[in-house]
Design a protein around this motif. Sequence first.
Motif, mmCIF file in Angstrom:
data_model
loop_
_atom_site.group_PDB
_atom_site.id
_atom_site.type_symbol
_atom_site.label_atom_id
_atom_site.label_comp_id
_atom_site.label_asym_id
_atom_site.label_seq_id
_atom_site.Cartn_x
_atom_site.Cartn_y
_atom_site.Cartn_z
ATOM 1 N N ALA A 34 49.864 0.628 -13.076
ATOM 2 C CA ALA A 34 51.013 0.993 -12.225
ATOM 3 C C ALA A 34 52.295 0.344 -12.772
ATOM 4 C CB ALA A 34 50.745 0.554 -10.794
ATOM 5 N N ARG A 35 52.184 -0.932 -13.178
ATOM 6 C CA ARG A 35 53.379 -1.595 -13.746
ATOM 7 C C ARG A 35 53.773 -0.954 -15.083
ATOM 8 N NH1 ARG A 35 54.310 -5.437 -17.486
ATOM 9 N NH2 ARG A 35 52.252 -6.400 -17.568
ATOM 10 N N PHE A 36 52.756 -0.679 -15.920
ATOM 11 C CA PHE A 36 53.038 -0.063 -17.224
ATOM 12 C C PHE A 36 53.772 1.279 -17.033
ATOM 13 C CE2 PHE A 36 49.911 -1.960 -20.588
ATOM 14 C CZ PHE A 36 50.391 -3.220 -20.330
ATOM 15 N N PRO A 41 56.106 -0.854 -21.358
ATOM 16 C CA PRO A 41 56.257 -1.933 -22.346
ATOM 17 C C PRO A 41 55.694 -1.595 -23.733
ATOM 18 C CG PRO A 41 54.427 -2.401 -20.870
ATOM 19 C CD PRO A 41 55.093 -1.169 -20.338
ATOM 20 N N LEU A 42 54.902 -0.520 -23.819
ATOM 21 C CA LEU A 42 54.323 -0.181 -25.129
ATOM 22 C C LEU A 42 55.031 1.018 -25.767
ATOM 23 C CD1 LEU A 42 50.492 -0.501 -24.202
ATOM 24 C CD2 LEU A 42 52.040 -2.289 -24.990
ATOM 25 N N ARG A 62 43.830 5.101 -20.647
ATOM 26 C CA ARG A 62 44.820 5.658 -19.699
ATOM 27 C C ARG A 62 45.925 4.632 -19.433
ATOM 28 N NH1 ARG A 62 41.536 7.350 -14.524
ATOM 29 N NH2 ARG A 62 43.535 8.216 -13.879
ATOM 30 N N THR A 63 45.538 3.373 -19.351
ATOM 31 C CA THR A 63 46.513 2.310 -19.083
ATOM 32 C C THR A 63 47.489 2.169 -20.246
ATOM 33 O OG1 THR A 63 44.792 1.196 -17.833
ATOM 34 C CG2 THR A 63 46.717 -0.139 -18.418
ATOM 35 N N LEU A 64 46.952 2.217 -21.463
ATOM 36 C CA LEU A 64 47.810 2.055 -22.651
ATOM 37 C C LEU A 64 48.780 3.242 -22.768
ATOM 38 C CD1 LEU A 64 44.989 0.855 -25.092
ATOM 39 C CD2 LEU A 64 46.709 -0.591 -23.963
ATOM 40 N N VAL A 65 48.269 4.426 -22.475
ATOM 41 C CA VAL A 65 49.130 5.618 -22.513
ATOM 42 C C VAL A 65 50.208 5.505 -21.427
ATOM 43 C CG1 VAL A 65 49.172 8.120 -22.129
ATOM 44 C CG2 VAL A 65 47.393 7.107 -23.571
ATOM 45 N N ALA A 66 49.816 5.019 -20.243
ATOM 46 C CA ALA A 66 50.801 4.831 -19.155
ATOM 47 C C ALA A 66 51.897 3.868 -19.598
ATOM 48 C CB ALA A 66 50.109 4.297 -17.900
ATOM 49 N N GLY A 67 51.536 2.898 -20.443
ATOM 50 C CA GLY A 67 52.512 1.927 -20.942
ATOM 51 C C GLY A 67 53.421 2.487 -22.027
ATOM 52 N N GLY A 68 53.187 3.752 -22.430
ATOM 53 C CA GLY A 68 54.079 4.375 -23.406
ATOM 54 C C GLY A 68 53.514 4.430 -24.813
ATOM 55 N N CYS A 363 47.351 -8.276 -23.612
ATOM 56 C CA CYS A 363 47.518 -8.849 -24.958
ATOM 57 C C CYS A 363 48.204 -7.857 -25.900
ATOM 58 C CB CYS A 363 46.171 -9.297 -25.523
ATOM 59 S SG CYS A 363 45.605 -10.798 -24.708
ATOM 60 N N ALA A 364 47.970 -6.570 -25.708
ATOM 61 C CA ALA A 364 48.699 -5.575 -26.517
ATOM 62 C C ALA A 364 50.193 -5.719 -26.223
ATOM 63 C CB ALA A 364 48.208 -4.171 -26.189
ATOM 64 N N GLU A 365 50.533 -5.846 -24.942
ATOM 65 C CA GLU A 365 51.939 -6.005 -24.540
ATOM 66 C C GLU A 365 52.515 -7.295 -25.138
ATOM 67 O OE1 GLU A 365 52.414 -6.926 -20.351
ATOM 68 O OE2 GLU A 365 54.428 -6.042 -20.300
#
Length: 419
Positions: A34-36, A41-42, A62-68, A363-365
């Motif tokens: 939700a924050r991503f 941030p990505l 899905r989370t990484l994609v949501a982060g951009g 950690c990716a962020e």
Amino acid sequence: MVDHHVADLALAGKGKLRIEWAEMRMPVLRLIRARFEREKPLAGAKLAACLHVTTETANLMRTLVAGGAEVRLCASNPLSTQDDVAASLVADFGIPTFAVCGEDRDTYYSHIQSALAFGPTLTMDDGADVVSTLHKEGGARLEGIVAGTEETTTGVIRLRAMERDGALRYPIIAVNDADTKHLFDNRYGTGQSSIDGILRATNILLAGQTVVICGYGMCGRGCARRAQGMGAHVVVCEVDPLRGLEAVMDGYRVMPIAEAAKIGDVFITVTGCCSVVRREHFSTMKDGAIVCNSGHFDVELEVAALREMASSSREIRQFVTEYTLDNGRRVNVIGEGRLVNLAAAEGHPASVMDMSFANQALCAEYALKNSTSLQNRVYSVPREIDEDIARLKLEAMGVEIDRLTPEQQRYLSSWEEGT
Ligand code: ADE
């Protein structure tokens, strides 16, 4: 349709439902997603991920994609891919995925190449096969990487060896070393899912059986506890004196594998090392012994030696190969000696992968934000990330803990107060 190589896109519907089932049990990752979505941030990152393709991994993607991030995914083990999940990632979530359960070695490496085809800036590994491939190739693709993360003990060991040799060419965050990863995923995740894999594959009653655990790291501890909890007599084999001592004082019998081989009904290797159960051990096992591995690579059991020793073999149940030796005894190997929890079951449950994959996402962020100040070394997960994840997980579980009073804070930070 995005670029892909999966077994059967028609399986997508089933995979999507299972991905949603896992999502329900991953509250920390949901918060991060939700924050991503808000902060991106990505944005601009191209992330190549080489992970077990499971429902939990799908939620991380899905989370990484949501982060951009732009993401491409391949399998980190030829036998662990859940084909329905791979199909859904492509058909429902538009994530380029290259993974087919049962793929051969050449296909496995061609899938890594497909995941790397877009020239990634970040890598996410489970076992370090992407880092190792990129370093063997060298060249522009390696130069383009700013940082990477590593999920598992075996991968971290490989990467630290690269760091020691001065061979590592980009910074890595060792996700495995976070407390919210190895204390939970390795112990409770491997403990439960390895037993789950053995039971699904064999349907044996564990009560009263002698279960031999080779390796008493976090994964071995988890397997030992769970096997004991189901009524098994647990024997531990170790090479490290401290771990051997701990196993003794945790209440287990400890002995060399040469002795344990003669009395075990079920053997689980979780050492991260090669050739743990060898020809001379197979030859003294009881008729009907069951042997499996829960370490990252399929090098812990000498299955090739067993094949040579056997006068015949057959697939006696799904995932179980029975080898008949010249002495007439039968030794059963689950999942060809590959990770039993992912080959014969579904890997760690979502609620524990929630923390492991929260670490991966954060950690990716972190790696992206700090890439210019990081050197070509293996870094621990920052303590704040670890503590945040533990706090969020407790909150999601509805568990409250105490806070230090000002007096207690003063006491803990002073050195004058004694008796
Ligand atoms: N490693 C162990 N269990 C896993 C899971 N469920 N998903 C991804 N990686 C795993």
